[in-house]
Design an enzyme around this catalytic site. Structure first.
Site, mmCIF file in Angstrom:
data_model
loop_
_atom_site.group_PDB
_atom_site.id
_atom_site.type_symbol
_atom_site.label_atom_id
_atom_site.label_comp_id
_atom_site.label_asym_id
_atom_site.label_seq_id
_atom_site.Cartn_x
_atom_site.Cartn_y
_atom_site.Cartn_z
ATOM 1 N N ALA A 19 0.276 -1.197 -0.099
ATOM 2 C CA ALA A 19 0.243 -0.436 0.212
ATOM 3 C C ALA A 19 0.481 1.255 -0.022
ATOM 4 O O ALA A 19 0.314 2.259 0.064
ATOM 5 C CB ALA A 19 -1.097 -0.235 1.212
ATOM 6 N N ALA A 20 2.114 0.872 -0.186
ATOM 7 C CA ALA A 20 2.652 2.463 -0.324
ATOM 8 C C ALA A 20 2.754 3.291 -1.258
ATOM 9 O O ALA A 20 2.269 4.043 -1.331
ATOM 10 C CB ALA A 20 4.142 1.920 -0.617
ATOM 11 N N GLY A 21 1.787 2.621 -2.354
ATOM 12 C CA GLY A 21 1.822 3.851 -3.797
ATOM 13 C C GLY A 21 0.238 5.064 -3.009
ATOM 14 O O GLY A 21 -0.105 5.850 -3.116
ATOM 15 N N ASP A 22 -0.177 4.038 -2.401
ATOM 16 C CA ASP A 22 -1.396 4.828 -1.606
ATOM 17 C C ASP A 22 -1.573 5.332 -0.954
ATOM 18 O O ASP A 22 -2.154 6.644 -0.475
ATOM 19 C CB ASP A 22 -2.898 3.064 -1.183
ATOM 20 C CG ASP A 22 -3.295 2.851 -2.321
ATOM 21 O OD1 ASP A 22 -2.966 2.861 -4.047
ATOM 22 O OD2 ASP A 22 -3.351 1.257 -2.324
#
Length: 309
Positions: free
Chosen positions: A256-259
């Site tokens: 979920a890094a991009g989110d």
């Protein structure tokens, strides 16, 4: 947050999935059966993740989407409500809730297969029914895990309402329609998505700069290409292109890094922060998220970032 600090409003239009996550030594080859180590079932979906990130990182958030009339749908809705997210625009569809099958390897890389389910029931009519949610927001976030005509309707409505519009073009399957780009204030792809949108290779920061320039030439106002541990390439209207170095951390799970970056960036813009400050804040949030396992469970709070500053 202090009581006198601005808390902006963010509306997220997008997907909600139940993530079925397996950890394994490596990603399987085609046709291979590979023994996994652990299994977990956690709330996810790019829309849901970005809504949770924006809420935990300081914004008042509304979610516009669709879940199924099943146990996963009830759990997804309840999870958002626990975060203080307004779910009045979260409809219940006829299909089962969306699911994502995720394999995470020992290098913290992942492979994901998504079944859209009820996310596929989001329509332009759904957007029109809940236009007041978009009108009340400072920033509107969209992604591509829901039908394109619904995404376009949300982008167009947000532009007409003079909201700040963010599009995370994920998953990208090809160039965006030309008439979408004028509707978007911040186009935020990762390196794979930037390559798909432009047809250019994106393996280095220099490649990201070329891809961002191509997207600007095609009509995008501002482009942020996220490069994981190599940082963020920002090509902003009226400013020189800049590479923002990423904080150095030991990654456990990048799911979920991009989110988290998108949610943190939107939360900061919504409260009136500069683009520079919003990028740096979002990078710190994303860096902390990859040190933890899971999608939504890994997303940090504003208080945790303040403590680590």
């Amino acid at each position: 947050m202090s009581s006198n600090e601005t808390r902006g409003r963010v509306a997220v239009v997008g997907s909600l999935n139940m993530d079925l996550v397996v950890r394994a030594p490596r990603l399987p080859h085609p046709g291979e059966t590979l023994a996994g180590r652990t299994f977990a079932q956690v709330a996810g979906g790019k829309g849901g993740n970005q809504a949770v990130a924006a809420a935990r990182l300081g914004a008042q958030v509304s979610m516009l989407g669709c879940v199924g009339a099943d146990a996963n749908g009830a759990q997804l809705r309840a999870g958002l409500e626990v975060e203080g997210i307004d779910c009045t625009a979260l409809e219940t569809g006829a299909q089962a809730s969306g699911v994502a099958l995720i394999v995470v390897d020992d290098a913290s890389q992942n492979a994901i297969v998504i079944v859209a389910g009820s996310n596929g029931e989001l329509t332009p009519e759904t957007i029109a029914r809940h236009e007041a949610v978009l009108a009340a927001a400072d920033v509107v976030i969209c992604q591509l895990e829901t039908p394109p005509d619904a995404v376009h309707a949300a982008l167009a409505a947000a532009r007409r309402l003079s909201r700040t519009v963010i599009l995370n073009p994920a998953p990208a399957t090809g160039p965006l329609p030309a008439d979408w780009l004028p509707l978007i204030d911040y186009l935020i792809p990762n390196e794979l998505e930037a390559a798909t949108l432009t047809g250019l290779p994106v393996a280095t920061p220099a490649d990201a700069a070329r891809a961002a320039a191509a997207l600007r030439d095609a009509g995008a106002r501002n482009v942020l290409v996220t490069l994981g541990p190599r940082g963020v390439h920002a090509a902003l209207d009226g400013a020189d292109a800049t590479l923002y170095s990423a904080p150095s951390v030991k990654a456990v799970d990048t799911t979920a890094a991009g989110d988290t970056f998108i949610g943190g960036f939107a939360a900061q813009l919504a409260r009136g922060a500069s683009v520079d400050a919003a990028i740096r804040f979002a990078q710190r949030a994303a860096a902390l998220s990859v040190t933890r396992a899971g999608a939504q469970p890994s997303i940090p709070t504003r208080a945790e970032l303040d403590e680590s500053a």
